[in-house]
Write an enzyme that holds these catalytic residues in place. Structure first.
Site, PDB file in Angstrom:
ATOM      1  N   ASN A   1     -78.243 104.638  77.717  1.00  0.00           N
ATOM      2  CA  ASN A   1     -78.634 103.740  78.783  1.00  0.00           C
ATOM      3  C   ASN A   1     -79.720 104.485  79.737  1.00  0.00           C
ATOM      4  O   ASN A   1     -79.392 105.497  80.331  1.00  0.00           O
ATOM      5  CB  ASN A   1     -77.433 103.672  79.684  1.00  0.00           C
TER       6      ASN A   1
ATOM      7  N   ARG B   1     -79.227  99.941  76.029  1.00  0.00           N
ATOM      8  CA  ARG B   1     -79.246  99.007  77.067  1.00  0.00           C
ATOM      9  C   ARG B   1     -80.805  98.963  77.583  1.00  0.00           C
ATOM     10  O   ARG B   1     -81.402  99.652  77.995  1.00  0.00           O
ATOM     11  CB  ARG B   1     -78.572  99.496  78.318  1.00  0.00           C
TER      12      ARG B   1
ATOM     13  N   HIS C   1     -77.108  92.404  85.146  1.00  0.00           N
ATOM     14  CA  HIS C   1     -75.406  92.931  85.071  1.00  0.00           C
ATOM     15  C   HIS C   1     -74.722  92.040  84.089  1.00  0.00           C
ATOM     16  O   HIS C   1     -73.523  91.962  83.859  1.00  0.00           O
ATOM     17  CB  HIS C   1     -74.759  92.675  86.255  1.00  0.00           C
TER      18      HIS C   1
ATOM     19  N   ARG D   1     -80.599  97.191  98.806  1.00  0.00           N
ATOM     20  CA  ARG D   1     -81.291  96.213  98.930  1.00  0.00           C
ATOM     21  C   ARG D   1     -81.045  94.980  99.565  1.00  0.00           C
ATOM     22  O   ARG D   1     -79.663  94.953  99.761  1.00  0.00           O
ATOM     23  CB  ARG D   1     -81.289  95.451  97.264  1.00  0.00           C
TER      24      ARG D   1
ATOM     25  N   GLU E   1     -69.796  98.287  80.451  1.00  0.00           N
ATOM     26  CA  GLU E   1     -70.755  97.991  79.840  1.00  0.00           C
ATOM     27  C   GLU E   1     -71.047  98.637  78.701  1.00  0.00           C
ATOM     28  O   GLU E   1     -71.709  98.019  77.628  1.00  0.00           O
ATOM     29  CB  GLU E   1     -71.970  98.099  80.748  1.00  0.00           C
TER      30      GLU E   1
END
Ligand code: ADP
Length: 414
Positions: free
Chosen positions: A7, A90, A179, A240, A399
């Site tokens: 990742n 990823r 996601h 965010r 993940e």
């Protein structure tokens, strides 16, 4: 057979080595501050662990350092590189091209280069990592797993924006969502724990971490999600803003003389919980400040919870109801306060939070089974009351496992 998952961030590389059959994690680690004189490789293999400091110039050098640890005879996790049958990478953005994980070929790499402008902060590092990993591990099958792929099933009426369509043709401006590997993992796991086929469930998956998104899953596919063209859209997050009136951007450009880069920084790095509370991007700090009587922190917490509730309502309408709501990631897995705040007041819709399960269940393991879940693992539990129409569940996301499973499936099918 062993599976390696990478990742890559712009200056970091996280990895896990898994045993293919048992899915056991054999080794995991992180190379941080790549490109800096003070890079650090933190790793754990069984009981052994290390924090090796040395300059790591780029992702290729990081992979070399990782391989050195994995093949070190002292740990015996991989006697040689040929034992690693597949490497799952990823990749944040797959654009319009990829609706599932794929084996990396020259053609795939060309497409990834083409997509890079859509995710300038994320994709270039992943592509650099894939190229280096193919050189270092030439016998392994390399697989790209995209955060966007799961959402390629979202129908056009939900993924297109009502702006002139020429802009879609020119720039591919549409909702992509992110996601995807997390939403896919927790939804499949929820169905497994409830012993109901996923295609028979209307499910809302809430990934609530530093970055957060919600996904509506019906007939086992993503039908809508809160992140959009970029990960800035949707829920209020750590730093965010999430969805805001787009005219705020042009207003600020005019009145604060902000450049596009400054707007990007304001909305991505200085907004969300941090901007609203003025305290921190971390919900724990915001909750502590609220405890001390900080009114701005209280408001930020209320805004955060309301933003979740608003999307849950939207997706219940989009799917014509909901059977299961799953929460995951840092906030979802660890904050009973936020779980209660986000889902309270929805009893009319069959949604209720069991106060005891919500607070007590995550203090130990096994409470999932007590709450009627089949074979629940650590951190997995139900927090709706017994007999509740809508099942509310916490499922820790994984993940890396999802990516490893895709990589394994692809080597077995080729
Ligand atoms: P990322 O998106 O970076 O993977 P995580 O999923 O690890 O992030 O989520 C990190 C966030 O989870 C933290 O910033 C914090 O806001 C939140 N968090 C973690 N533990 C708790 C807790 N016990 N209570 C409230 N919030 C928590």
């Amino acid at each position: 057979m062993k599976l390696l998952v990478f990742n890559a961030g712009s200056s970091s590389l996280k990895y896990q080595l898994l045993e293919g059959k048992t899915e056991q994690v054999l080794a995991k680690g992180l190379v941080d501050r790549i490109g800096d004189a003070k890079s650090c490789h933190s790793w754990r293999i069984g009981d052994a662990h290390g924090d090796d400091s040395a300059a790591v110039a780029d992702h290729g050098a990081a992979i070399r350092a990782i391989i050195a640890v994995l093949t070190d005879p002292a740990h015996a996790v991989a006697a040689n590189l040929e034992e690693i049958a597949a490497v799952g990478h990823r990749v944040v953005h797959g654009g319009d091209y990829f609706s599932a994980s794929v084996v990396v070929t020259g053609e795939v790499l060309e497409k990834l280069d083409e997509i890079s402008p859509l995710a300038p902060l994320h994709n270039p590092a992943a592509v650099q990592c894939i190229r280096a990993a193919r050189d270092f591990l030439p016998t392994a099958t390399h697989v790209a797993a995209f955060d966007t792929a799961f959402h390629q099933t979202i129908p056009a009426y939900a993924h297109r924006y009502p702006i002139p369509f020429e802009l879609y043709d020119k720039y591919k401006i549409r909702r992509y969502g992110f996601h995807g590997n997390s939403h896919r993992y927790v939804s499949a796991r929820a169905a497994e724990l409830l012993r109901v086929p996923l295609r028979d469930l209307k499910l809302i998956s809430c990934h609530l971490g530093n970055g957060s998104s919600i996904c509506a899953i019906k007939d086992a596919i993503s039908v809508d999600t809160s992140m959009g063209f970029t990960p800035l859209d949707g829920l209020m997050m750590g730093t965010r803003s999430g969805a805001i009136d787009p005219a705020i951007v042009t207003f600020l450009q005019r009145h604060e003389n902000l450049s596009p880069d400054q707007i990007d920084e304001l909305l991505n790095m200085k907004s969300g919980l941090l901007g609203a509370s003025g305290v921190s991007k971390d919900l724990r700090d915001v909750l502590d400040a609220q405890e001390q009587g900080d009114e701005r922190a209280r408001l930020a917490r209320e805004m955060y919870a309301y933003s979740i509730k608003r999307y849950v309502g939207q997706y219940m309408a989009a799917m014509g109801g909901v059977d299961v709501i799953v929460v995951t990631a840092g906030v979802g897995e660890n904050s009973p306060i936020m779980r209660r705040a986000a889902f309270e007041g929805l009893e009319r819709f069959g949604i209720a939070v069991d106060p005891w399960r919500n607070i007590e269940a995550d203090k130990g393991t096994g409470h999932g089974e007590e709450a009627g879940l089949y074979n629940a693992g650590p951190g997995e539990f139900k927090f709706s009351p017994q007999g509740s129409r809508v099942k509310l569940m916490v499922i820790p996301t994984n993940e890396e496992l999802m990516i490893a499973r895709d990589a394994k499936a692809l080597i077995q099918s080729t």
